[in-house]
Write a protein that holds these residues in place. Structure first.
Motif, PDB file in Angstrom:
ATOM      1  N   VAL A  87       0.690  -1.018  -0.031  1.00 20.90           N
ATOM      2  CA  VAL A  87      -0.030   0.004  -0.035  1.00 20.90           C
ATOM      3  C   VAL A  87       0.967   1.202  -0.014  1.00 20.90           C
ATOM      4  O   VAL A  87       0.560   2.458  -0.817  1.00 20.90           O
ATOM      5  N   ALA A  88       1.798   1.318   0.976  1.00 24.78           N
ATOM      6  CA  ALA A  88       3.082   2.376   0.878  1.00 24.78           C
ATOM      7  C   ALA A  88       3.529   2.537  -0.276  1.00 24.78           C
ATOM      8  O   ALA A  88       3.781   3.737  -1.095  1.00 24.78           O
ATOM      9  N   ALA A  89       3.955   1.603  -1.328  1.00 22.91           N
ATOM     10  CA  ALA A  89       4.644   1.662  -2.474  1.00 22.91           C
ATOM     11  C   ALA A  89       3.416   2.285  -3.509  1.00 22.91           C
ATOM     12  O   ALA A  89       3.906   3.307  -4.203  1.00 22.91           O
ATOM     13  N   GLU A  90       2.178   1.851  -3.426  1.00 20.03           N
ATOM     14  CA  GLU A  90       1.258   2.481  -4.174  1.00 20.03           C
ATOM     15  C   GLU A  90       1.113   3.914  -3.979  1.00 20.03           C
ATOM     16  O   GLU A  90       1.010   4.859  -4.858  1.00 20.03           O
ATOM     17  N   ALA A  91       0.966   4.517  -2.661  1.00 20.90           N
ATOM     18  CA  ALA A  91       0.982   5.826  -2.476  1.00 20.90           C
ATOM     19  C   ALA A  91       2.265   6.744  -2.810  1.00 20.90           C
ATOM     20  O   ALA A  91       2.034   7.639  -2.996  1.00 20.90           O
ATOM     21  N   LEU A  92       3.496   6.063  -2.911  1.00 23.98           N
ATOM     22  CA  LEU A  92       4.576   6.464  -3.355  1.00 23.98           C
ATOM     23  C   LEU A  92       4.643   6.299  -4.922  1.00 23.98           C
ATOM     24  O   LEU A  92       5.936   6.807  -5.443  1.00 23.98           O
ATOM     25  N   ASP A  93       3.764   5.837  -5.696  1.00 20.11           N
ATOM     26  CA  ASP A  93       3.958   5.661  -7.197  1.00 20.11           C
ATOM     27  C   ASP A  93       4.975   4.902  -7.502  1.00 20.11           C
ATOM     28  O   ASP A  93       5.785   5.049  -8.456  1.00 20.11           O
ATOM     29  N   MET A  94       5.132   3.630  -6.635  1.00 17.98           N
ATOM     30  CA  MET A  94       6.065   2.753  -7.011  1.00 17.98           C
ATOM     31  C   MET A  94       5.571   1.516  -7.665  1.00 17.98           C
ATOM     32  O   MET A  94       4.399   1.388  -7.027  1.00 17.98           O
ATOM     33  N   SER A  95       6.478   0.482  -7.948  1.00 19.99           N
ATOM     34  CA  SER A  95       6.063  -0.659  -8.557  1.00 19.99           C
ATOM     35  C   SER A  95       6.427  -1.588  -7.470  1.00 19.99           C
ATOM     36  O   SER A  95       7.589  -1.659  -6.828  1.00 19.99           O
ATOM     37  N   PHE A  96       5.683  -2.612  -6.764  1.00 20.99           N
ATOM     38  CA  PHE A  96       5.734  -3.614  -5.697  1.00 20.99           C
ATOM     39  C   PHE A  96       5.127  -4.667  -6.250  1.00 20.99           C
ATOM     40  O   PHE A  96       3.810  -4.653  -6.662  1.00 20.99           O
ATOM     41  N   CYS A  97       5.545  -5.761  -6.232  1.00 15.93           N
ATOM     42  CA  CYS A  97       5.183  -7.212  -6.560  1.00 15.93           C
ATOM     43  C   CYS A  97       5.697  -8.155  -5.652  1.00 15.93           C
ATOM     44  O   CYS A  97       6.690  -8.655  -5.568  1.00 15.93           O
ATOM     45  N   LEU A  98       4.670  -8.665  -4.971  1.00 14.32           N
ATOM     46  CA  LEU A  98       4.953  -9.973  -4.047  1.00 14.32           C
ATOM     47  C   LEU A  98       5.357 -11.189  -4.890  1.00 14.32           C
ATOM     48  O   LEU A  98       4.510 -11.477  -5.625  1.00 14.32           O
ATOM     49  N   LEU A  99       6.326 -12.078  -4.283  1.00 15.09           N
ATOM     50  CA  LEU A  99       6.567 -13.295  -5.185  1.00 15.09           C
ATOM     51  C   LEU A  99       6.189 -14.491  -4.172  1.00 15.09           C
ATOM     52  O   LEU A  99       6.179 -14.382  -3.081  1.00 15.09           O
ATOM     53  N   GLY A 100       5.719 -15.535  -5.094  1.00 19.06           N
ATOM     54  CA  GLY A 100       5.613 -16.994  -4.297  1.00 19.06           C
ATOM     55  C   GLY A 100       6.871 -17.619  -3.734  1.00 19.06           C
ATOM     56  O   GLY A 100       6.971 -18.990  -3.765  1.00 19.06           O
ATOM     57  N   LEU A 101       7.771 -16.884  -3.127  1.00 24.28           N
ATOM     58  CA  LEU A 101       9.137 -17.279  -2.837  1.00 24.28           C
ATOM     59  C   LEU A 101       9.226 -16.971  -1.229  1.00 24.28           C
ATOM     60  O   LEU A 101       8.975 -15.764  -1.189  1.00 24.28           O
ATOM     61  N   THR A 102      10.053 -17.749  -0.548  1.00 25.55           N
ATOM     62  CA  THR A 102      10.659 -17.406   0.686  1.00 25.55           C
ATOM     63  C   THR A 102      11.879 -16.674   1.008  1.00 25.55           C
ATOM     64  O   THR A 102      12.150 -16.015   1.998  1.00 25.55           O
ATOM     65  N   GLY A 103      12.664 -17.009   0.059  1.00 20.60           N
ATOM     66  CA  GLY A 103      13.997 -16.540   0.051  1.00 20.60           C
ATOM     67  C   GLY A 103      14.875 -17.733   0.643  1.00 20.60           C
ATOM     68  O   GLY A 103      16.275 -17.512   0.793  1.00 20.60           O
ATOM     69  N   ASP A 104      14.368 -18.680   1.008  1.00 22.07           N
ATOM     70  CA  ASP A 104      15.087 -19.812   1.498  1.00 22.07           C
ATOM     71  C   ASP A 104      15.545 -20.904   0.465  1.00 22.07           C
ATOM     72  O   ASP A 104      14.741 -20.906  -0.506  1.00 22.07           O
ATOM     73  N   PRO A 105      16.633 -21.521   0.683  1.00 16.70           N
ATOM     74  CA  PRO A 105      17.624 -21.428   1.578  1.00 16.70           C
ATOM     75  C   PRO A 105      18.614 -20.618   1.749  1.00 16.70           C
ATOM     76  O   PRO A 105      19.256 -20.757   2.813  1.00 16.70           O
ATOM     77  N   TRP A 106      18.701 -19.781   0.863  1.00 18.55           N
ATOM     78  CA  TRP A 106      19.904 -18.668   1.016  1.00 18.55           C
ATOM     79  C   TRP A 106      19.677 -17.802   2.402  1.00 18.55           C
ATOM     80  O   TRP A 106      20.648 -17.774   2.971  1.00 18.55           O
ATOM     81  N   VAL A 107      18.259 -17.584   2.686  1.00 18.42           N
ATOM     82  CA  VAL A 107      18.339 -16.615   4.089  1.00 18.42           C
ATOM     83  C   VAL A 107      18.676 -17.529   4.969  1.00 18.42           C
ATOM     84  O   VAL A 107      19.443 -17.115   6.022  1.00 18.42           O
TER      85      VAL A 107
END
Length: 180
Positions: A139-159
């Motif tokens: 929502v904040a990204a939208e208010a700031l006119d930014m592009s934001f896209c959640l991905l179906g990844l967790t970041g593991d096992p790297w994290v």
């Protein structure tokens, strides 16, 4: 209310400006005030709520132009460069979901021990904290006119490999940038 009606996940990105990145992180993750506790760490008030004001979810940012990973420090409102290897496999996994050479990758990293110090069902609370933070950032990204896209990844096992003691786990990933 038009902000919510118009919000959509974006899939076209330019590199984020430092000003917009700063505004996004300040509004969602910056520590506005803190208080010491008997838990061994301070509780904090931030833009995004957290169970017990613990905020166990850290934000890591991968800048593809510089091939560097930084951690957002909410107490100092600063990016701290991490001395870690560039996560090639993770970057390619993110790009296979939504192709972009310019978007920054946002990793949501949970420190499970913090919430477990106060609550029995820490896993459930941490997943909720991560979801709330991701939603507030969208929502904040939208208010700031930014592009934001959640991905179906967790970041593991790297994290998970960032902590030899297994204290960290990936709980989400997103792409972030300026509107293309």
């Amino acid at each position: 209310m038009s902000l919510f009606a118009g919000r959509r996940s974006a899939r076209c990105f330019d590199a984020p400006t430092l000003g917009s990145l700063s505004a996004l992180l300040w509004s969602t993750c910056a520590c506005q005030e803190s208080a010491e506790t008997s838990l061994g760490f301070a509780i904090e008030r931030r833009g995004a709520p957290s169970a017990g004001a613990i905020h166990p979810v850290h934000v890591l940012l991968c800048d593809p132009a510089e091939s560097r990973v930084s951690r957002y420090n909410g107490k100092r409102h600063a990016l701290q460069l991490l001395d870690v290897a560039w996560p090639h496999d993770l970057i390619e996994s993110c790009r296979s979901v939504v192709p972009s050479d310019t978007a920054w990758i946002v990793l949501f990293v949970a420190e499970f021990g913090k919430t477990a110090a106060k609550y029995e069902d820490a896993f459930s609370l941490i997943l909720r904290d991560a979801g709330v933070l991701q939603g507030v950032m969208a929502v904040a990204a939208e208010a700031l006119d930014m592009s934001f896209c959640l991905l179906g990844l967790t970041g593991d096992p790297w994290v998970s490999s960032l902590s030899e003691e297994g204290k960290l786990r990936g709980v989400g990933a997103a792409l972030l940038g300026s509107r293309a």
